[in-house]
Every structure is written in C-alpha cells, then in structure tokens.
Scaffold this active site. Structure first.
Site: not given
Length: 820
Positions: A679, A683
């Site tokens: 994750d 980003k």
C-alpha cells in the site's frame, strides 16, 4: 371585449367545463368576452386515429364507441351538476354528428384513403361538440350567448389541414357581424373556410391561431390563451428543473421561442396579434389568479437579456456543396424553390462564406422527398461533378437562445457555445439572425434535452450542481454518504446542490431519478435492485435525466472499476477516487487517464490516494507547476503503519499493536494488505509519477514488515494467531533503535531517481520522528524548499478522514461550471 381561448385539459371533463364557465363569466362581466374552444381533451387524437384505422381497412367500431362514451359522459356529468342543462338536445346533436362520422368512416374504409377535405371535416368535429356543450352550459345559467360559425367568417388559404388565414378578407367579413352587448360569443377553434367554400383546418395549435384571428377581426382589447400552465417559461418545465416563468415577452421574442419549439404558442398565433398590436396574455385555467405571461410591444424589466431556451427535434440537415455553387447566380434560389414548391418547411439556413456550400434543416418526415426532388433538379450538375453528392445528416435538433436584449450584452454567444461544449455535444451548424434576437445551434438529437438543461442552468441558475454516482459503499463510501447527507443544508446555503443518483456495490446498482434519499433505507433498496454497475447504464440514466455535472466516485479497491476510468470519462463523467489501482497501473495507462481527462474536459481527482484527507498531491502539483523540482521525498504514507509503529514505541508488541489498529479500523480488513508494504509502495509510486518520474510498481524496492521467512498464509484469524512469532524480533529492533536515541518508522523515500519503502530509524531531529498514532507526514525537499523541507502532516487513517478528502475532491468538480 376580450377573446379567450380554452382547450386541452381545460376541457377534459364536466368539472373543467364548469371552471371555464366561471372564468368566462367573471371576464364577460368586466369587459365582454368572446370564447374560442378546442375539442374536449383527447377527442381530436381519437378522430385522427379513427381516420387512420378506417384508411387501413381496420375495425374502428370499438374506438368509435369509446369516443361516444367520452362525449356523452361529459354531457351526463354536467347534467348532474346543472338541472336546467339541456342534455337531451345536446345528446341528439352528438348522435347526429357521430352518425355522420360513421358514414364517412365507412366510405374511407372502402376507399382505403381519406381525402384531405373529408379529413378536415372529421378532425373539426370535436370543436363543434365543445362549443355546443359550452353554449348549453351558459344558457342553463341564464347567460346569453351566440355561436359564431367560422366557415362564414374566417377565410384561409393553403392546404386543407394546415391553412393560413387571409386576414384582410376575414376582417372584411366580420365587419357586418352583429351581436348583443350582453352576449358571450363562442366560436369553434381550428376551423376555417377556403375561397372555394370548403372547410379547412388551421394545423397544430389551430385553436390558438383561431383566437388570434378572432381578436384581430373583433379589434379586441386583449387575447387570452388559457392553458394548464401559469404562462410561458424560459424552458420546458417538464424537462428542465427550475424553469422560470416569464412575466413579459415582446411579439418578436414570442415568435422566436414558439418557432423553435416552445409549446405554449405556435408562430402562426403571433402573426395576427402582432400585426394588429393586440396584447396576448397566457393564463392558467387551473390557477386563474396567477398573473400569467403578457405578450405585447412592452419588454420585460426583469429579464433584460436572454428570455428563454427552446429546441426542435426530428430534424434532418441537407448540405448542398460543390464548385458549381460559387459565383453562380440563381443556384440558391433553385434549391429553395424546389423545397418551397413541395410545401416543405425550412427551419434553418446557413451558408459558408466561400459560397461553396449551403446547408438547411427540415423536418425528418420530409427528408426523403426533399432529397429525391433536389436530386432530380440538379441531376445534370451532379453528373458533371459541379455539385458533390447531396449530404444528409439525420437525428438532429436545434437549440435556440432567445431574447431582445441579447444584442446589448456581450459574450452571450460565447457562454452559449461553452455551455454546449460542457455537454460534449458535436455542433453541426450555427445560425444567428441579423436582429441578434436569437442564436441557434444544430446538434445531435440525442443530446438535445441535456443541452437545454445545461444551457438553462448556466444562464438562469445560481445553483451549482454535482450529480454523483457512488461505487463502493463500505467504510469510506458509507461514511461519505453520511457526510453528504449532513452537509445538504450548508451546501444549499452556498448555492451548491449535490445529489446522489446512484449507489453500487459488487452485486447491485441502485438508480433513482430525482436523487436517492440518503436518510431512507437505501441499503435495502440497493439489495433489492436487479441492476449491476455498468458505464452504459449510468450514461443512459444521465442522459435520460439530463444531468449537468455527473461524477463517478469510486470508493472501492477494485482493479475492475479502476480499469474503466477511461471509458467512464469518455462517457461524460468526472472521476473521483481514493482507489490507488489506476494510478499505479502501467505508465501507459497512467498517461492515458490524463490524456482522456484533458480531451474530454472531465476531471480525474485522486487526492486521497496519498495522505487521505491531506492536500499532498495538490501541493506537490503546485510546486511542479511553479517550476520547482523534487530533490528528495520521505514520508509516512500509511496511517495504519503510523499507528502500529507508534504503539511499538510505547511498548506494545507487533501483534498487540496490529490487533489494536485492526479493532479501531485503521487497517484494511486483512492487516496483511498494510504490513506487506504494498500500500505504501503504491502511494510512493503515485508521488514519484506526480513529480515527473516514469516508473512502474516493480521498480520500487519494498521492505515488508513481514520478513520473507514468516509464513503469512491462511485466513486472517490464522495470520493473527501466528503474528506473535515476530514480536521478539521487532522488540529487539525497537530496543536497538532506542539505544541510538531513535525510533522506528515505516517510510517511503524518493531520492536520486530511486524509490524504496522500508523500516527506518530516525532521531529527534528528523521531521518524521514525532509522527505516530495514525498520522501521515510528508517531507518534500525541493529546490525551493531547502535546507528545511516542506512538511505536510495530519491524520491519514480512518473512514471519516478519507471520506472527507473524497468529499473535498467531489467539490472540486465545480470549477467546470464556475468557469463558464
């Protein structure tokens, strides 16, 4: 004297006839009244269908029986209200008319066609029944009245079913007309007589036209058209929410609006009243106290520029082009003479400045006949290539902006065409009269209603709209809906109307015209819906409801939805999302998203993909736009890992910290999605790409919180039971860092063209040292920001924060409207 016209729903039943009687009585007492009546509601359509059925050789008796029931039912109902009403005499009149009709239909059935003179007689039957009903109604209440036979006074010429009044002859015939001052005059509308003494009809809205003719012939002080609406609106109120009632129109404005499709009046109606300067008032039978709309020489003092928007549909455009047109005198006259001789109405004409082509629009029903006639007329020029093959474009509509004051206001045309651009419609042709009273654009018919709504919204409404469709109603999506519901009053106070028209999950799609009531049990309605999410369904719904500013909000983590963003924007929707999958897909897809947004003038907004509600991407973009260059970036990009590593610092084990984070909703349902580091890597990739780096996800170096030797397989519960195996190792890392005066932070870093996510040790001087408890923090080192970095810090975990960030992005779809 005033001339009053009643029709449509005003004559639908006994109660409506009695209402008309009361209105007429009030006006007649004040100034004298002449009344023009249409057929009872639905009767003319029934008569037309009877003719069609008979001409086709079909059985029409059942339809005829229904017509008889309609007419006799009105008579019987009035009799129940008024004991002195001469129902038997009127019933005998109706029987006589219907008997004659039945004989005519039998003849038509034998001939398999209905000659126009016979059709004219049949179609006008309803008007004669209507005036006799009303005459008996007035007589029953003691009001003197006289029926005016239009075939004795109203002279017209042209086609049997669409004649034009010969005003000078009609006025001359009325010169000898006599009536008592106490008499109410009653005349059937729609009917006239030609110079050969044959009955003809006056075409669509013929009764309105009859009222205008009678007003001119009687030199009336006013002509009042009584309808079922309060007056003339600046757009069709059945199609445009917020359509505004106009107080006044000039004759010229009314002519333009009616010519281009306004349904309250027909252009033929304006002619006699404008020629003789008779004011015309549009009133509502069901709301007599409403002021209505006045049509006269007097302009409105309220609406000083644009008065209305109207449109015509079912049009075909012809384009006649070729070298034979340039400099050839008489070519244009030949084109239009052919069309005129065929009694085909031309709606709009444009010509290129080079004289190479002439384009014009006609109604589609006449298109094939016009094409054949033009082809025959210009056969020689076509054969010798002096003209190119005649081009036809079908399924078109004309959108028109109308107003006397338009010539005094600069920029209206630009706003008009920008509004059309907002609907992503292809403008086929443009026309503007020399009077500058109207501007017209020819567009695709399928986009007409949407275009009218957008143009109306941009010219007449101060309310900015957002028409939302939410995909994914879990933690973030559900919270977003609650926030939207809570903010409605505050948004409206700022002239913003945000409605959610659709909600979808992986199995169901709920769509509701007018918007979904977010305080209702929409979850049950969604569960019961048999529809599933598809771009085509959303597009069809958006077009059917003429939505001005549609936005798809993707609150899923789905690749399937993310892969459709290009198609969603091509279908006319903005895209707002916290879903990172699209921006971390291939570089090719990343670029295509931005090209599509640019080409379609749709917005692709994804601020919450990094930092949740923090303005991370926006600020980085602003720096790049201002010419800054990223030197180094480091940040805590995961609220869940921020929380977990903060708890490690406080003495909790990895398993304990993860369990607490999961319980508080900081992690994904499966904590492995956070602990893997993927994750954060997504980003970081988004930040790198926003900084101009061409990079794929595989190029990022990822240090997972979960070591390679650790078996993270199994269910979530099984994983949580195995997680304590890592507690000792992490406790040692925390202790070792503490000995150096440092703490552990899970960091994403960009430096020298490389990206990595890893467990870092930072001391008290580091900008990320104090970041924990679910906070995100980003330190941007750039040419403009050094030696101290630009730091953005705040909470970046939890549904409420993320939903608020999505909400902020949704609000950013408004600038397309505000720029117009």
């Amino acid at each position: 004297m005033k001339v009053l016209k009643f029709g449509g729903s005003s004559l639908a039943d006994a109660r409506r006839y009695l209402n008309v009687r009361d209105i007429v009585h009030t006006i007649h007492t004040e100034s004298g009244a002449a009344v023009v009546l249409s057929a009872p509601k639905g009767v003319t359509n029934a008569l037309s269908l009877l003719v069609e059925q008979a001409a086709a050789g079909n059985d029409y008796l059942e339809l005829l029986a229904k017509l008889r029931m309609t007419l006799t039912g009105i008579v019987a109902d009035i009799k129940n209200e008024l004991s002195d009403f001469d129902a038997p005499g009127l019933q005998a009149f109706i029987d006589e008319k219907l008997q004659g009709l039945e004989s005519q239909l039998a003849g038509i059935q034998l001939l398999r066609c209905s000659p126009d003179p016979i059709t004219a007689q049949i179609l006008s039957l309803g008007e004669y029944v209507s005036v006799n009903i009303f005459s008996q109604l007035l007589s029953a209440t003691g009001q003197a009245n006289q029926i005016v036979e239009p075939t004795q006074y109203v002279v017209a010429e042209g086609e049997y079913l669409d004649s034009i009044a010969d005003m000078s002859t009609s006025i001359a015939r009325f010169a000898d007309f006599e009536y008592g001052e106490d008499e109410v005059l009653i005349m059937p509308g729609f009917v006239a007589v030609n110079h050969q003494g044959e009955k003809v009809t006056l075409g669509r809205n013929g009764s309105d036209y009859s009222a205008a003719i009678l007003a001119a012939c009687l030199k009336a002080e006013c002509c009042e058209i009584w309808t079922d609406v309060d007056g003339v609106y600046n757009a069709d109120p059945n199609q445009v929410e917020g359509a505004v009632l106009l107080d006044k129109l000039t004759y010229q404005e009314a002519m333009e609006l009616s010519y281009f499709g306004a349904k309250v009046l027909h252009p033929k109606t304006i002619g006699p009243i404008a020629q003789h300067h008779i004011p015309c008032l549009i009133k509502n039978t069901l709301n007599p106290s409403a002021p209505g709309t006045l049509i006269s020489n007097q302009p409105s003092e309220i609406w000083t520029s644009v008065k209305g928007i109207s449109h015509l549909e079912d049009l075909t455009m012809f384009n006649v082009a070729g070298p034979g047109l340039k400099g050839m005198v008489g070519m244009a006259s030949r084109i239009f003479e052919v069309i005129s001789n065929a009694n085909i109405s031309i709606v709009l004409i444009t010509q290129s400045s080079s004289e190479y082509s002439i384009s014009f629009c006609i109604y589609s029903k006449d298109a094939q006949r016009a094409h054949d006639l033009l082809h025959d007329e210009f056969e020689l020029e076509l054969a010798n290539q002096l003209l190119e093959p005649i081009e036809l474009r079908e399924d078109l509509a004309i959108i028109s902006l109308v107003g006397d004051g338009m010539r005094k206001h600069q920029g209206l045309a630009a706003r008009f065409f920008t509004s059309l651009t907002q609907t992503r419609v292809n403008i086929v042709a443009i026309a503007q009269g020399s009077s500058e009273r109207s501007i017209s654009a020819v567009i695709e018919s399928r986009k007409a209603k949407e275009a009218v709504k957008v143009v109306h919204h941009n010219f007449f409404s101060d309310v900015h709209t957002i028409d939302a469709f939410l995909v994914g109603c879990g933690t973030v999506g559900g919270e977003l809906l609650q926030q939207i519901s809570r903010q409605q009053e505050q948004l409206l106070a700022r002239n913003i109307r945000l409605r959610v028209y659709g909600i979808a999950n992986s199995q169901h799609l709920l769509l509701q015209s007018g918007g979904i009531d977010l305080n209702s049990d929409w979850k049950a309605a969604l569960l019961n819906s048999e529809k599933r999410f598809s771009i085509q369904l959303l597009q069809q719904f958006s077009q059917a409801n003429s939505l001005v500013n549609p936005v798809v909000i993707d609150c899923t983590t789905s690749n399937v939805i993310a892969d459709q963003y290009v198609e969603i924007m091509l279908a006319g929707f903005h895209v707002v999302t916290p879903n990172k999958k699209a921006n971390t897909s291939s570089m090719e897809f990343y670029n295509k998203l931005r090209e599509t947004a640019l080409n379609t003038r749709r917005q692709f907004l994804y601020e919450t993909t990094v930092g949740a509600g923090l303005p991370v991407i926006e600020n980085l973009q602003k720096l790049i736009y201002a010419g800054d260059k990223l030197v180094r970036f480091e940040g805590i990009l995961s609220g869940s890992l921020s929380f977990i590593f903060g708890k490690l610092e406080e003495g909790l084990s990895l398993s304990e910290a993860t369990a607490v984070a999961r319980k508080n909703g900081f992690t994904e349902p499966d904590p492995r999605d956070d602990l893997s580091g993927m994750d954060v890597a997504r980003k970081l990739l988004i930040m790198a790409r926003e900084a101009g780096m061409k990079m794929e996800l595989k190029d990022i170096e990822i240090e997972s919180v979960l070591p390679d030797f650790f078996d993270a397989s199994g269910s979530v519960e099984e994983f949580m039971q195995k997680l304590p195996q890592l507690d000792k190792a992490f406790q040692d890392k925390v202790s070792n860092a503490a000995k150096e005066g440092k703490v552990l932070r899970y960091t994403g870093q960009i430096e020298q063209g490389k990206c990595k996510v890893f467990i870092d040790k930072v001391d008290a001087t580091h900008p990320l040292h104090a970041v924990k408890d679910g906070e995100n923090a980003l330190a941007i080192h750039s040419q403009y920001y050094r030696p101290l970095p630009f730091v953005i810090r705040g909470y970046g975990a939890g549904g409420a924060v993320t939903a608020a960030g999505v909400f902020a992005d949704v609000m950013r779809t408004l600038p397309w409207k505000q720029e117009i």
